[in-house]
Scaffold this motif. Structure first.
Motif, PDB file in Angstrom:
ATOM      1  N   ALA A 163      -6.126   0.161  -4.170  1.00  0.00           N
ATOM      2  CA  ALA A 163      -7.314   0.688  -3.492  1.00  0.00           C
ATOM      3  C   ALA A 163      -8.593   0.508  -4.295  1.00  0.00           C
ATOM      4  O   ALA A 163      -9.681   0.451  -3.716  1.00  0.00           O
ATOM      5  CB  ALA A 163      -7.118   2.169  -3.175  1.00  0.00           C
ATOM      6  N   GLY A 169      -2.966   1.153   8.488  1.00  0.00           N
ATOM      7  CA  GLY A 169      -1.788   0.932   7.658  1.00  0.00           C
ATOM      8  C   GLY A 169      -0.604   1.669   8.242  1.00  0.00           C
ATOM      9  O   GLY A 169      -0.577   1.995   9.436  1.00  0.00           O
ATOM     10  N   THR A 174      -0.031   5.796   4.851  1.00  0.00           N
ATOM     11  CA  THR A 174      -1.308   5.367   4.288  1.00  0.00           C
ATOM     12  C   THR A 174      -2.487   5.888   5.101  1.00  0.00           C
ATOM     13  O   THR A 174      -3.529   6.245   4.536  1.00  0.00           O
ATOM     14  CB  THR A 174      -1.360   3.831   4.204  1.00  0.00           C
ATOM     15  OG1 THR A 174      -0.297   3.368   3.356  1.00  0.00           O
ATOM     16  CG2 THR A 174      -2.682   3.335   3.649  1.00  0.00           C
ATOM     17  N   HIS A 234      -6.799  -7.270  -3.670  1.00  0.00           N
ATOM     18  CA  HIS A 234      -5.942  -6.895  -4.793  1.00  0.00           C
ATOM     19  C   HIS A 234      -5.544  -8.130  -5.599  1.00  0.00           C
ATOM     20  O   HIS A 234      -5.600  -8.141  -6.839  1.00  0.00           O
ATOM     21  CB  HIS A 234      -4.696  -6.202  -4.225  1.00  0.00           C
ATOM     22  CG  HIS A 234      -3.914  -5.392  -5.195  1.00  0.00           C
ATOM     23  ND1 HIS A 234      -2.576  -5.073  -4.977  1.00  0.00           N
ATOM     24  CD2 HIS A 234      -4.234  -4.803  -6.379  1.00  0.00           C
ATOM     25  CE1 HIS A 234      -2.140  -4.330  -5.956  1.00  0.00           C
ATOM     26  NE2 HIS A 234      -3.112  -4.150  -6.826  1.00  0.00           N
ATOM     27  N   VAL A 270      -4.339   6.372  -0.949  1.00  0.00           N
ATOM     28  CA  VAL A 270      -5.345   5.307  -0.800  1.00  0.00           C
ATOM     29  C   VAL A 270      -6.677   5.908  -0.354  1.00  0.00           C
ATOM     30  O   VAL A 270      -7.739   5.578  -0.891  1.00  0.00           O
ATOM     31  CB  VAL A 270      -4.881   4.222   0.191  1.00  0.00           C
ATOM     32  CG1 VAL A 270      -6.024   3.274   0.548  1.00  0.00           C
ATOM     33  CG2 VAL A 270      -3.727   3.416  -0.404  1.00  0.00           C
ATOM     34  N   HIS A 324       2.189   2.842  -3.093  1.00  0.00           N
ATOM     35  CA  HIS A 324       1.215   3.469  -3.995  1.00  0.00           C
ATOM     36  C   HIS A 324       1.252   4.990  -3.898  1.00  0.00           C
ATOM     37  O   HIS A 324       0.632   5.672  -4.712  1.00  0.00           O
ATOM     38  CB  HIS A 324      -0.188   2.932  -3.721  1.00  0.00           C
ATOM     39  CG  HIS A 324      -0.438   1.624  -4.407  1.00  0.00           C
ATOM     40  ND1 HIS A 324       0.172   0.453  -4.021  1.00  0.00           N
ATOM     41  CD2 HIS A 324      -1.217   1.311  -5.480  1.00  0.00           C
ATOM     42  CE1 HIS A 324      -0.234  -0.532  -4.809  1.00  0.00           C
ATOM     43  NE2 HIS A 324      -1.062  -0.044  -5.700  1.00  0.00           N
ATOM     44  N   THR A 371      -6.759  -5.565   1.959  1.00  0.00           N
ATOM     45  CA  THR A 371      -6.434  -5.039   0.634  1.00  0.00           C
ATOM     46  C   THR A 371      -5.556  -5.985  -0.176  1.00  0.00           C
ATOM     47  O   THR A 371      -5.706  -6.074  -1.398  1.00  0.00           O
ATOM     48  CB  THR A 371      -5.730  -3.669   0.727  1.00  0.00           C
ATOM     49  OG1 THR A 371      -4.580  -3.769   1.578  1.00  0.00           O
ATOM     50  CG2 THR A 371      -6.668  -2.592   1.251  1.00  0.00           C
ATOM     51  N   GLY A 408      -5.084  -1.615   5.315  1.00  0.00           N
ATOM     52  CA  GLY A 408      -4.382  -0.891   4.259  1.00  0.00           C
ATOM     53  C   GLY A 408      -2.882  -1.040   4.344  1.00  0.00           C
ATOM     54  O   GLY A 408      -2.136  -0.109   4.019  1.00  0.00           O
ATOM     55  N   CYS A 409      -2.452  -2.190   4.823  1.00  0.00           N
ATOM     56  CA  CYS A 409      -1.041  -2.578   4.805  1.00  0.00           C
ATOM     57  C   CYS A 409      -1.038  -4.065   4.537  1.00  0.00           C
ATOM     58  O   CYS A 409      -1.768  -4.828   5.201  1.00  0.00           O
ATOM     59  CB  CYS A 409      -0.361  -2.270   6.130  1.00  0.00           C
ATOM     60  SG  CYS A 409       1.303  -2.977   6.252  1.00  0.00           S
ATOM     61  N   THR A 410      -0.232  -4.499   3.587  1.00  0.00           N
ATOM     62  CA  THR A 410      -0.296  -5.900   3.168  1.00  0.00           C
ATOM     63  C   THR A 410       0.206  -6.862   4.238  1.00  0.00           C
ATOM     64  O   THR A 410      -0.080  -8.058   4.177  1.00  0.00           O
ATOM     65  CB  THR A 410       0.489  -6.110   1.859  1.00  0.00           C
ATOM     66  OG1 THR A 410       1.830  -5.618   2.019  1.00  0.00           O
ATOM     67  CG2 THR A 410      -0.187  -5.371   0.709  1.00  0.00           C
ATOM     68  N   ASN A 463       0.815  -1.214   0.000  1.00  0.00           N
ATOM     69  CA  ASN A 463       0.000   0.000   0.000  1.00  0.00           C
ATOM     70  C   ASN A 463       0.849   1.264   0.000  1.00  0.00           C
ATOM     71  O   ASN A 463       0.574   2.204  -0.742  1.00  0.00           O
ATOM     72  CB  ASN A 463      -0.921   0.019   1.228  1.00  0.00           C
ATOM     73  CG  ASN A 463      -2.147  -0.851   1.076  1.00  0.00           C
ATOM     74  OD1 ASN A 463      -3.194  -0.397   0.634  1.00  0.00           O
ATOM     75  ND2 ASN A 463      -2.023  -2.112   1.464  1.00  0.00           N
TER      76      ASN A 463
END
Length: 238
Positions: free
Chosen positions: A105, A124, A128, A219, A134, A87, A215, A195-197, A84
């Protein structure tokens, strides 16, 4: 099947989740021995962290642009950035390759809108949670974002960088994240967006006080839809 490029290593543990999500989804859709056509550019996360800590976002952009161009040269027909935070430089990356770059997003925003979720909490990195790269994509779909206390922003950021990005899942931090989600429910959040992988490593996406939208998983699923789109259209037309 289209070939997908992935900029990973940001961190490697969350990139492994992408690889798993994508291949499992392809196998489920196509059956048999099918797996995904992928090309991976795994960067050294330490280099990226050093640039972010120095607030050198031009450097972050160059690192990702170079990786994206190598993916294109390796035959990727489209690509994604498995992070994220990176991005923040999405526009620069997308402008420097001739293949589509699938934004993290957009499919999450589409899923929230389809589920009629109008108010969410975005968790996140500090970047983020506070910057628009995002947030604005969610807000453009009419989704309201809950304000998160600065102390919690700092703590979630610490958990990500000091623990999860290093491959460490700490029980106390898992409890803190669950406490945060309980507080967010009291502030009328209808769902939480990871919002953080890396956050899915510490958050049980199926057993929380609020619905959780990961996400990375969303994604990856959108990437599979893109990879199989042409083949499925051809089968439907036959």
């Amino acid at each position: 099947m289209r070939k997908l490029g992935i900029i990973g290593g940001t961190s490697w543990s969350s990139t492994a989740l992408y690889y798993n999500h994508i291949n499992r989804a392809v196998a489920q859709r196509l059956g048999g021995f099918h797996s995904a056509r992928l090309v991976l550019e795994s960067v050294d996360f330490a280099d990226l962290i050093a640039l972010e800590d120095a607030n050198d976002w031009d450097g972050v952009a160059k690192l990702n642009i170079d990786a994206a161009q190598r993916l294109q040269a390796a035959g990727a027909e489209g690509m994604l950035m498995a992070c994220n935070t990176t991005h923040k430089v999405y526009d620069a990356v997308a402008a420097n390759v001739d293949i589509p770059v699938l934004h993290i997003a957009d499919p999450t925003g589409d899923r929230l809108a389809a589920d009629r979720i109008g108010r969410v909490a975005l968790l996140g990195t500090r970047f983020t949670m506070t910057e628009p790269y995002v947030r604005s994509r969610l807000e453009s779909r009419g989704i309201d974002l809950v304000t998160i206390d600065p102390a919690w922003i700092a703590e979630v950021d610490r958990i990500i960088f000091e623990e999860l990005a290093r491959g460490r899942v700490v029980r106390d931090s898992q409890r803190k994240l669950k406490t945060l989600m309980t507080e967010l429910a009291k502030h009328k959040a209808q769902a939480v967006v990871l919002g953080c992988t890396e956050l899915a490593l510490a958050v049980d996406t199926r057993a929380n006080v609020l619905p959780v939208y990961d996400t990375a998983a969303i994604h990856a699923r959108a990437a599979v839809e893109w990879m199989l789109e042409e083949a499925e259209q051809a089968r439907a037309a036959a």
